[in-house]
Each structure stands twice: as structure tokens, then as C-alpha cells.
Design an enzyme around this catalytic site. Sequence first.
Site, PDB file in Angstrom:
ATOM      1  N   ASP A  56       0.867  -1.180   0.000  1.00 47.40           N
ATOM      2  CA  ASP A  56       0.000   0.000   0.000  1.00 47.40           C
ATOM      3  C   ASP A  56       0.906   1.233   0.000  1.00 47.40           C
ATOM      4  OD1 ASP A  56      -1.750   2.094   0.676  1.00 47.40           O
ATOM      5  OD2 ASP A  56      -2.991   0.766   1.907  1.00 47.40           O
ATOM      6  N   ILE A  57       0.644   2.185  -0.876  1.00 44.62           N
ATOM      7  CA  ILE A  57       1.487   3.399  -0.888  1.00 44.62           C
ATOM      8  C   ILE A  57       1.379   4.170   0.428  1.00 44.62           C
ATOM      9  CG2 ILE A  57       1.669   3.753  -3.392  1.00 44.62           C
ATOM     10  CD1 ILE A  57      -0.648   5.823  -3.122  1.00 44.62           C
ATOM     11  N   THR A  97      -6.023   7.079  -0.138  1.00 46.45           N
ATOM     12  CA  THR A  97      -5.026   6.643  -1.130  1.00 46.45           C
ATOM     13  C   THR A  97      -4.455   7.821  -1.928  1.00 46.45           C
ATOM     14  OG1 THR A  97      -5.730   4.368  -1.374  1.00 46.45           O
ATOM     15  CG2 THR A  97      -4.801   5.405  -3.333  1.00 46.45           C
ATOM     16  N   THR A 127      -4.894  14.096 -13.500  1.00 45.41           N
ATOM     17  CA  THR A 127      -6.012  14.101 -14.435  1.00 45.41           C
ATOM     18  C   THR A 127      -6.432  15.527 -14.786  1.00 45.41           C
ATOM     19  OG1 THR A 127      -8.399  13.674 -14.491  1.00 45.41           O
ATOM     20  CG2 THR A 127      -7.426  13.824 -12.339  1.00 45.41           C
ATOM     21  N   ASP A 128      -7.078  15.676 -15.941  1.00 44.26           N
ATOM     22  CA  ASP A 128      -7.614  17.000 -16.302  1.00 44.26           C
ATOM     23  C   ASP A 128      -8.832  17.360 -15.444  1.00 44.26           C
ATOM     24  OD1 ASP A 128      -9.436  15.199 -17.388  1.00 44.26           O
ATOM     25  OD2 ASP A 128      -9.415  16.057 -19.407  1.00 44.26           O
ATOM     26  N   GLU A 129      -9.377  16.368 -14.707  1.00 41.37           N
ATOM     27  CA  GLU A 129     -10.610  16.627 -13.949  1.00 41.37           C
ATOM     28  C   GLU A 129     -10.394  17.624 -12.812  1.00 41.37           C
ATOM     29  OE1 GLU A 129     -13.035  13.149 -13.308  1.00 41.37           O
ATOM     30  OE2 GLU A 129     -12.190  12.138 -15.056  1.00 41.37           O
ATOM     31  N   TYR A 153     -13.312  12.431  -6.265  1.00 41.92           N
ATOM     32  CA  TYR A 153     -12.124  11.932  -6.975  1.00 41.92           C
ATOM     33  C   TYR A 153     -11.223  13.087  -7.379  1.00 41.92           C
ATOM     34  CZ  TYR A 153      -9.352  10.505 -11.063  1.00 41.92           C
ATOM     35  OH  TYR A 153      -8.336  10.310 -11.964  1.00 41.92           O
ATOM     36  N   LYS A 157      -7.435  14.166  -6.169  1.00 39.08           N
ATOM     37  CA  LYS A 157      -6.304  14.275  -7.108  1.00 39.08           C
ATOM     38  C   LYS A 157      -5.721  15.705  -7.061  1.00 39.08           C
ATOM     39  CE  LYS A 157      -4.828  11.667  -9.678  1.00 39.08           C
ATOM     40  NZ  LYS A 157      -3.799  10.584  -9.541  1.00 39.08           N
ATOM     41  N   ASN A 182      -9.256  11.718 -20.589  1.00 39.57           N
ATOM     42  CA  ASN A 182      -9.768  10.339 -20.454  1.00 39.57           C
ATOM     43  C   ASN A 182      -9.007   9.365 -21.348  1.00 39.57           C
ATOM     44  OD1 ASN A 182     -12.047  12.062 -19.514  1.00 39.57           O
ATOM     45  ND2 ASN A 182     -13.045  10.079 -19.288  1.00 39.57           N
ATOM     46  N   ASN A 183      -8.555   8.280 -20.752  1.00 41.60           N
ATOM     47  CA  ASN A 183      -7.859   7.227 -21.496  1.00 41.60           C
ATOM     48  C   ASN A 183      -8.819   6.110 -21.873  1.00 41.60           C
ATOM     49  OD1 ASN A 183      -4.422   6.939 -20.429  1.00 41.60           O
ATOM     50  ND2 ASN A 183      -5.681   8.769 -20.387  1.00 41.60           N
ATOM     51  N   ASN A 252     -20.836  12.107 -25.208  1.00 42.60           N
ATOM     52  CA  ASN A 252     -21.035  10.708 -24.796  1.00 42.60           C
ATOM     53  C   ASN A 252     -21.972   9.934 -25.721  1.00 42.60           C
ATOM     54  OD1 ASN A 252     -19.327  11.020 -22.628  1.00 42.60           O
ATOM     55  ND2 ASN A 252     -20.957  11.320 -21.118  1.00 42.60           N
ATOM     56  N   HIS A 287     -22.067  16.094 -12.247  1.00 39.11           N
ATOM     57  CA  HIS A 287     -21.462  15.622 -13.504  1.00 39.11           C
ATOM     58  C   HIS A 287     -20.830  16.774 -14.294  1.00 39.11           C
ATOM     59  CE1 HIS A 287     -22.197  12.667 -17.102  1.00 39.11           C
ATOM     60  NE2 HIS A 287     -20.927  12.979 -16.954  1.00 39.11           N
TER      61      HIS A 287
HETATM   62  P1  NAD Z   1      -6.862   2.013 -12.144  1.00 35.56           P
HETATM   63  O1  NAD Z   1      -7.962   2.185 -11.157  1.00 35.56           O
HETATM   64  O2  NAD Z   1      -7.079   1.131 -13.329  1.00 35.56           O
HETATM   65  O3  NAD Z   1      -5.547   1.453 -11.397  1.00 35.56           O
HETATM   66  C1  NAD Z   1      -5.132   1.945 -10.170  1.00 35.56           C
HETATM   67  C2  NAD Z   1      -4.046   1.012  -9.635  1.00 35.56           C
HETATM   68  O4  NAD Z   1      -3.582   1.551  -8.386  1.00 35.56           O
HETATM   69  C3  NAD Z   1      -4.531  -0.417  -9.357  1.00 35.56           C
HETATM   70  O5  NAD Z   1      -3.600  -1.356  -9.821  1.00 35.56           O
HETATM   71  C4  NAD Z   1      -4.646  -0.450  -7.834  1.00 35.56           C
HETATM   72  O6  NAD Z   1      -4.443  -1.756  -7.295  1.00 35.56           O
HETATM   73  C5  NAD Z   1      -3.550   0.516  -7.415  1.00 35.56           C
HETATM   74  N1  NAD Z   1      -3.797   1.099  -6.095  1.00 35.56           N
HETATM   75  C6  NAD Z   1      -4.949   1.680  -5.643  1.00 35.56           C
HETATM   76  N2  NAD Z   1      -4.796   2.072  -4.367  1.00 35.56           N
HETATM   77  C7  NAD Z   1      -3.517   1.759  -4.016  1.00 35.56           C
HETATM   78  C8  NAD Z   1      -2.761   1.935  -2.823  1.00 35.56           C
HETATM   79  N3  NAD Z   1      -3.302   2.496  -1.727  1.00 35.56           N
HETATM   80  N4  NAD Z   1      -1.479   1.517  -2.810  1.00 35.56           N
HETATM   81  C9  NAD Z   1      -0.912   0.929  -3.904  1.00 35.56           C
HETATM   82  N5  NAD Z   1      -1.602   0.719  -5.054  1.00 35.56           N
HETATM   83  C10 NAD Z   1      -2.884   1.138  -5.095  1.00 35.56           C
HETATM   84  O7  NAD Z   1      -6.452   3.497 -12.574  1.00 35.56           O
HETATM   85  P2  NAD Z   1      -5.979   4.053 -13.999  1.00 35.56           P
HETATM   86  O8  NAD Z   1      -7.166   4.398 -14.789  1.00 35.56           O
HETATM   87  O9  NAD Z   1      -4.937   3.172 -14.552  1.00 35.56           O
HETATM   88  O10 NAD Z   1      -5.308   5.435 -13.520  1.00 35.56           O
HETATM   89  C11 NAD Z   1      -3.944   5.491 -13.129  1.00 35.56           C
HETATM   90  C12 NAD Z   1      -3.593   6.910 -12.753  1.00 35.56           C
HETATM   91  O11 NAD Z   1      -3.814   7.777 -13.855  1.00 35.56           O
HETATM   92  C13 NAD Z   1      -4.417   7.473 -11.597  1.00 35.56           C
HETATM   93  O12 NAD Z   1      -3.568   8.251 -10.792  1.00 35.56           O
HETATM   94  C14 NAD Z   1      -5.458   8.328 -12.287  1.00 35.56           C
HETATM   95  O13 NAD Z   1      -5.890   9.385 -11.453  1.00 35.56           O
HETATM   96  C15 NAD Z   1      -4.677   8.834 -13.474  1.00 35.56           C
HETATM   97  N6  NAD Z   1      -5.484   9.166 -14.670  1.00 35.56           N
HETATM   98  C16 NAD Z   1      -6.363   8.270 -15.181  1.00 35.56           C
HETATM   99  C17 NAD Z   1      -7.074   8.596 -16.323  1.00 35.56           C
HETATM  100  C18 NAD Z   1      -8.029   7.611 -16.966  1.00 35.56           C
HETATM  101  O14 NAD Z   1      -8.721   7.974 -17.911  1.00 35.56           O
HETATM  102  N7  NAD Z   1      -8.098   6.374 -16.525  1.00 35.56           N
HETATM  103  C19 NAD Z   1      -6.899   9.840 -16.933  1.00 35.56           C
HETATM  104  C20 NAD Z   1      -5.973  10.730 -16.376  1.00 35.56           C
HETATM  105  C21 NAD Z   1      -5.269  10.383 -15.242  1.00 35.56           C
HETATM  106  P1  TYD Z   2     -16.015   7.497 -16.994  1.00 33.48           P
HETATM  107  O1  TYD Z   2     -15.517   6.441 -17.913  1.00 33.48           O
HETATM  108  O2  TYD Z   2     -16.517   7.094 -15.641  1.00 33.48           O
HETATM  109  O3  TYD Z   2     -14.864   8.595 -16.863  1.00 33.48           O
HETATM  110  P2  TYD Z   2     -14.895  10.065 -16.144  1.00 33.48           P
HETATM  111  O4  TYD Z   2     -16.113  10.171 -15.305  1.00 33.48           O
HETATM  112  O5  TYD Z   2     -13.653  10.028 -15.326  1.00 33.48           O
HETATM  113  O6  TYD Z   2     -14.861  11.056 -17.269  1.00 33.48           O
HETATM  114  O7  TYD Z   2     -17.192   8.270 -17.721  1.00 33.48           O
HETATM  115  C1  TYD Z   2     -17.019   8.897 -18.974  1.00 33.48           C
HETATM  116  C2  TYD Z   2     -18.287   9.648 -19.305  1.00 33.48           C
HETATM  117  O8  TYD Z   2     -19.345   8.704 -19.489  1.00 33.48           O
HETATM  118  C3  TYD Z   2     -18.754  10.577 -18.180  1.00 33.48           C
HETATM  119  O9  TYD Z   2     -19.327  11.743 -18.764  1.00 33.48           O
HETATM  120  C4  TYD Z   2     -19.818   9.778 -17.464  1.00 33.48           C
HETATM  121  C5  TYD Z   2     -20.429   8.932 -18.570  1.00 33.48           C
HETATM  122  N1  TYD Z   2     -20.939   7.597 -18.160  1.00 33.48           N
HETATM  123  C6  TYD Z   2     -22.247   7.221 -18.505  1.00 33.48           C
HETATM  124  O10 TYD Z   2     -22.997   7.977 -19.142  1.00 33.48           O
HETATM  125  N2  TYD Z   2     -22.663   5.981 -18.102  1.00 33.48           N
HETATM  126  C7  TYD Z   2     -21.893   5.124 -17.396  1.00 33.48           C
HETATM  127  O11 TYD Z   2     -22.358   4.003 -17.053  1.00 33.48           O
HETATM  128  C8  TYD Z   2     -20.561   5.528 -17.068  1.00 33.48           C
HETATM  129  C9  TYD Z   2     -19.649   4.607 -16.286  1.00 33.48           C
HETATM  130  C10 TYD Z   2     -20.118   6.766 -17.481  1.00 33.48           C
END
Ligand code: NAD
Ligand code: TYD
Length: 347
Positions: A56-57, A97, A127-129, A153, A157, A182-183, A252, A287
Site C-alpha cells: 500500500d502506498i 489513497t 487528471t484533467d478533472e 475523486y 487528485k 480520459n484514457n 457521450n 457531472h
Molecule cells: P486504475 O484504477 O485502473 O488502477 C489503479 C491502480 O492503483 C490499481 O492497480 C490499484 O491496485 C492501485 N492502487 C490503488 N490504491 C492503491 C494503494 N493504496 N497503494 C498501492 N496501489 C494502489 O487506474 P488508472 O485508470 O490506470 O489510472 C492510473 C492513474 O492515472 C491514476 O492516478 C489516475 O488518477 C490517473 N489518470 C487516469 C485517467 C483515466 O482515464 N483512466 C486519466 C488521467 C489520469
Molecule cells: P467514466 O468512464 O466514468 O470517466 P470520467 O467520469 O472520469 O470522465 O465516464 C465517462 C463519461 O461517461 C462521463 O461523462 C460519465 C459517462 N458515463 C455514462 O454515461 N454511463 C456510465 O455508465 C458511465 C460509467 C459513465
Amino acid sequence: MITGGAGFIGSHVVRLFVNKYPDYRIVNLDKLTYAGNLANLRDVEDRPNYRFVRMDICDFEGVLALMKEERIDGIIHLAAESHVDRSIKDPFTFAQTNVMGTLSLLQAAREVWNGEWKGKRFYHISTDEVYGALEMDGSLFTEETRYQPHSPYSAAKASSDHFVRAFHDTYGLPTIVTNCSNNYGPYQFPEKLIPLFINNIRHRRSLPVYGKGENVRDWLYVEDHARAIDTIFHNGRTGETYNIGGFNEWKNIDLVKLLVDTTDRLLGRAPGEDRDLITFVTDRAGHDLRYAIDSTKLRDELGWEPSLQFEEGIEKTVRWYLDNQDWLDNVTSGDYMKYYEQMYGGR
Ligand code: NAD
Ligand code: TYD
């Protein structure tokens, strides 16, 4: 050391680094929450330059000991709670976390590196959020946009980003922060829009679109993000922030239609046949209307650009989930959690 390397983006970063840098020693520190899945890394887990550590971090003493043992000189920090809907239900875990965990890593890096900053780097993935929401007016988030997070969230962040900058400004820790849009792509947990909907289309389950589906997100293929992380980790300037995005905004509802049509086609169904699965449901609380990133600084300074067109990326992504239905079934049933027990004898 890459934290969160068993998650979605982290697993792509680990794979890229393990393959590209055989002379580096890559330590993947991950707690394996519901979002962490070692099956995401099966193709690299036996490499001599790779080690997985379940931790755990927030475990400051553990991180400290590991950093000393492995003589860690660079950290790419991705570990986080990452899903907005979960943060609305359980904000405490997100603060724990994302904020305290990041602080624990920062303190450990500061203590272990102890002012010897040369050759050291603490790279925080955000994140851009954190910037809040944009109107439908063509504006973009830049590195100068004021932080205005709305969800638990993004608030967590944002707080972690502030701590990272504070450690740079106060102690001189060599930090970098990037804020990405968003990835999407392989190995994303099917609670997020794209993999959730592909899985639901596969099973002909309803597709819950929040509100009217008018919200806009800026989508980037995960491997393009991993490449950006590699570029910035090696060539970015410490103390700086870089935005990462694809200049790829989608409403969306339009994205969901594209997903349905693509998935239907690849499943041999009539394209669009499953559009009647789309169901408009109660909107997400707070939202954010629109996200859109200006990544000009990254392009101009470091020459990074996204490589994949969105339609191509979506086709690749849908194909991956349909070719890896076992992966989807394992994570949706929770079976993947047993993998660690088999591999390491206990979770
Ligand atoms: P994810 O939820 O898929 O993965 C998160 C990982 O962190 C998991 O493997 C989990 O086990 C680990 N983790 C969670 N809590 C932990 C803890 N306390 N100690 C050690 N490990 C822990 O997330 P993701 O989508 O891969 O995102 C990774 C990073 O990128 C995050 O910091 C997120 O904020 C950022 N990010 C994500 C997106 C996106 O679209 N997914 C976009 C921009 C930034
Ligand atoms: P999400 O993948 O949860 O990413 P984020 O909220 O971090 O942008 O959602 C992407 C967009 O899709 C967001 O505008 C919320 C919407 N959404 C739905 O409309 N239905 C769903 O079931 C989910 C998970 C997301």
C-alpha cells in the site's frame, strides 16, 4: 519504481518500460485493490528487469524500506482510486489513497534522496478533472487553468497535485506533474464507460447513459499516454506541469453510438442493431459538462503527439475486448483476485 502498475494505465507503462529499457530495474508497487490485476502483466512478469511488490502506498515505512533496498532513483506514481462514481459513494478511500498515499511517497522520496536530487525524479500522474468543467464554448484546459475540482475523486487528485508542487517549492524535490484527459484501450476495468459498454453490448445488456448523454470527454489511447509518460519522465523539466490530451472531443451519446456500431459489426451483428440498448438514466451527481485539453506545450517542448485516430483506436479497443473475453469474464466475476493467491500464496 512505478506505483499502480497493475492497473489500467500503469500496466501499459510497466510493459513499455520493461520492454524498452532492459538496463533499468523496474519495481512495480501495487496494493492490488479491485482495480489491480496481475493478469494485465503476464507477458512481462518473468523478465529479469522486473519485480512486483504488493504494498500500500500509504505504508510509509514499507515504501521507505523498499526504496532503500532497491536504490530507487525515479518514481512514476500512478496508484490511485480512479473512478468518479465510486468516489461519490466512498470519498474516504479516495482521500486516503490519493492524498495520504501520495504524501507518504513524497516523504519517503525526500527522506531517502535526502537533498541529493541529481538524477532523481518524482513524476506524479494526474487528471484533467482537477480543472473542473468547461462550457460548450470551444475553450480548453491549459497548464494555467485554475484548479476547480467538483467530484471527491478530482478533489483528492487536486490535493495530491498541490502536495507534489509543495514538495518541489518547499524542499526542492525534483517533481513533475502531468494532467491527462480520459484514457481508453485494453485492460481498462469495466466500470468505466468504454469497457463497460462493450461488455454490456456483448451480453445485450442495457447501456446506462447518464443524463442526456450531452457531456463531452476528450479521449486518448492509453498507449499514447504511456509514450507521453516515457517522454516526459526522461525529458520533461522538473517543477513543470504538462497537459496530455488528444484534441479529440466526443459527446457521450455519439461515442456510445460509435461503440454500438463497431461492436455489432465485429460480432457479426447488423451495425446499429443494438442501439435500442441505450437507456438514459439519472445523471451523475455533480457531472462535469465538458473536458478538453490543450497539449500544445507538450508538443512544442517535447515533440509528443498522439499517434492514433479515434475511430482506429476504438476499433482496436473493441477488437481487444472481444478477443479477450476471458479477461472480461475474470474481472467481472472477481476470479482475477484468485490469481495473486495462486502466484504468491495469499492476498
Ligand atoms: P486504475 O484504477 O485502473 O488502477 C489503479 C491502480 O492503483 C490499481 O492497480 C490499484 O491496485 C492501485 N492502487 C490503488 N490504491 C492503491 C494503494 N493504496 N497503494 C498501492 N496501489 C494502489 O487506474 P488508472 O485508470 O490506470 O489510472 C492510473 C492513474 O492515472 C491514476 O492516478 C489516475 O488518477 C490517473 N489518470 C487516469 C485517467 C483515466 O482515464 N483512466 C486519466 C488521467 C489520469
Ligand atoms: P467514466 O468512464 O466514468 O470517466 P470520467 O467520469 O472520469 O470522465 O465516464 C465517462 C463519461 O461517461 C462521463 O461523462 C460519465 C459517462 N458515463 C455514462 O454515461 N454511463 C456510465 O455508465 C458511465 C460509467 C459513465
